[in-house]
Design a protein around this motif. Structure first.
Motif, PDB file in Angstrom:
ATOM      1  N   TRP A   8      92.339 -11.253  22.177  1.00 22.39           N
ATOM      2  CA  TRP A   8      92.912 -11.287  20.838  1.00 22.39           C
ATOM      3  C   TRP A   8      94.030 -12.288  20.628  1.00 22.39           C
ATOM      4  CZ3 TRP A   8      89.924  -9.270  17.421  1.00 22.39           C
ATOM      5  CH2 TRP A   8      89.090  -8.208  17.754  1.00 22.39           C
ATOM      6  N   LYS A   9      94.806 -12.598  21.648  1.00 25.04           N
ATOM      7  CA  LYS A   9      95.984 -13.453  21.447  1.00 25.04           C
ATOM      8  C   LYS A   9      95.642 -14.824  20.865  1.00 25.04           C
ATOM      9  CE  LYS A   9      98.993 -11.162  24.740  1.00 25.04           C
ATOM     10  NZ  LYS A   9      99.706 -11.297  26.014  1.00 25.04           N
ATOM     11  N   ILE A  12      94.854 -14.295  17.231  1.00 24.92           N
ATOM     12  CA  ILE A  12      96.061 -14.017  16.439  1.00 24.92           C
ATOM     13  C   ILE A  12      96.759 -15.330  16.105  1.00 24.92           C
ATOM     14  CG2 ILE A  12      98.360 -12.978  16.500  1.00 24.92           C
ATOM     15  CD1 ILE A  12      97.081 -10.721  18.257  1.00 24.92           C
ATOM     16  N   LEU A  26      97.021  -9.539   8.571  1.00 25.63           N
ATOM     17  CA  LEU A  26      96.602 -10.013   9.888  1.00 25.63           C
ATOM     18  C   LEU A  26      95.554  -9.070  10.481  1.00 25.63           C
ATOM     19  CD1 LEU A  26      97.151 -12.277  11.883  1.00 25.63           C
ATOM     20  CD2 LEU A  26      99.049 -10.939  12.789  1.00 25.63           C
ATOM     21  N   HIS A  27      95.780  -7.773  10.333  1.00 22.49           N
ATOM     22  CA  HIS A  27      94.836  -6.776  10.842  1.00 22.49           C
ATOM     23  C   HIS A  27      93.472  -6.913  10.154  1.00 22.49           C
ATOM     24  CE1 HIS A  27      93.307  -2.548  11.378  1.00 22.49           C
ATOM     25  NE2 HIS A  27      93.516  -2.959  12.614  1.00 22.49           N
ATOM     26  N   LEU A  30      91.264  -9.808  11.437  1.00 19.59           N
ATOM     27  CA  LEU A  30      90.777  -9.699  12.818  1.00 19.59           C
ATOM     28  C   LEU A  30      89.937  -8.435  12.985  1.00 19.59           C
ATOM     29  CD1 LEU A  30      94.139 -10.650  14.542  1.00 19.59           C
ATOM     30  CD2 LEU A  30      92.077 -12.064  14.485  1.00 19.59           C
ATOM     31  N   ILE A  33      89.971  -5.308  16.003  1.00 22.88           N
ATOM     32  CA  ILE A  33      91.213  -5.042  16.739  1.00 22.88           C
ATOM     33  C   ILE A  33      91.859  -3.782  16.183  1.00 22.88           C
ATOM     34  CG2 ILE A  33      92.697  -6.466  15.264  1.00 22.88           C
ATOM     35  CD1 ILE A  33      94.229  -7.274  17.844  1.00 22.88           C
ATOM     36  N   GLN A  35      95.070  -1.215  15.443  1.00 24.22           N
ATOM     37  CA  GLN A  35      96.464  -1.441  15.060  1.00 24.22           C
ATOM     38  C   GLN A  35      97.363  -1.428  16.291  1.00 24.22           C
ATOM     39  OE1 GLN A  35      97.660   1.265  11.972  1.00 24.22           O
ATOM     40  NE2 GLN A  35      96.565   0.130  10.398  1.00 24.22           N
ATOM     41  N   LEU A  38      96.941  -4.764  18.130  1.00 24.79           N
ATOM     42  CA  LEU A  38      97.592  -5.839  17.381  1.00 24.79           C
ATOM     43  C   LEU A  38      99.104  -5.755  17.541  1.00 24.79           C
ATOM     44  CD1 LEU A  38      97.518  -8.263  15.519  1.00 24.79           C
ATOM     45  CD2 LEU A  38      97.328  -6.685  13.572  1.00 24.79           C
ATOM     46  N   THR A  39      99.653  -4.574  17.417  1.00 23.11           N
ATOM     47  CA  THR A  39     101.090  -4.373  17.589  1.00 23.11           C
ATOM     48  C   THR A  39     101.532  -4.813  18.983  1.00 23.11           C
ATOM     49  OG1 THR A  39     101.117  -2.536  16.030  1.00 23.11           O
ATOM     50  CG2 THR A  39     102.951  -2.659  17.579  1.00 23.11           C
ATOM     51  N   HIS A  41     100.036  -6.887  21.116  1.00 20.51           N
ATOM     52  CA  HIS A  41      99.914  -8.331  21.316  1.00 20.51           C
ATOM     53  C   HIS A  41     100.979  -9.102  20.536  1.00 20.51           C
ATOM     54  CE1 HIS A  41      96.604  -8.210  23.963  1.00 20.51           C
ATOM     55  NE2 HIS A  41      95.657  -7.986  23.070  1.00 20.51           N
ATOM     56  N   LEU A  42     101.291  -8.666  19.329  1.00 18.10           N
ATOM     57  CA  LEU A  42     102.338  -9.339  18.560  1.00 18.10           C
ATOM     58  C   LEU A  42     103.680  -9.249  19.278  1.00 18.10           C
ATOM     59  CD1 LEU A  42     101.366  -8.319  14.925  1.00 18.10           C
ATOM     60  CD2 LEU A  42     101.434 -10.654  15.841  1.00 18.10           C
TER      61      LEU A  42
END
Length: 98
Positions: A8-9, A12, A26-27, A30, A33, A35, A38-39, A41-42
């Motif tokens: 995912w990175k 993103i 953003l979610h 993608l 992915i 939540q 995503l959280t 990785h962010l």
């Protein structure tokens, strides 16, 4: 490599190259992915200095994510890797089906 480790990175970063995005936008961009992922990785991308999180103190709260200069440089560096993958996609797909 730890900065872009995982599925995912890079995606993103690709999404953030268009400009700042809120978490839900953003979610939505993608599919697949979670939540939680995503959280996670962010936060990791922030810790590595390639993503910036801007929190606006308003009601309702607003948070935007954007790429830093280092993130843009990283995405530029990943370009040749993406080109290689595009050129060899048939081989990659065949290997994944084994």
């Amino acid at each position: 490599m730890a900065v872009v480790d995982g599925k995912w990175k890079p995606l993103i970063l690709w999404e953030l190259q268009e400009g700042p995005k809120r978490f839900n936008a953003l979610h939505r961009s993608l599919p697949g992915i979670s939540q939680k992922m995503l959280t996670q990785h962010l936060k990791e991308l922030q810790r590595h200095g390639v993503v910036h999180r801007e929190s606006y103190h308003q009601v309702p709260p607003k948070v935007e994510y954007s790429m830093t200069d280092a993130g843009r440089e990283l995405l530029d560096a990943l370009g040749p890797l993406g080109d290689w993958a595009t050129k060899h996609i048939a081989m990659i797909v065949a290997a994944d089906q084994d």
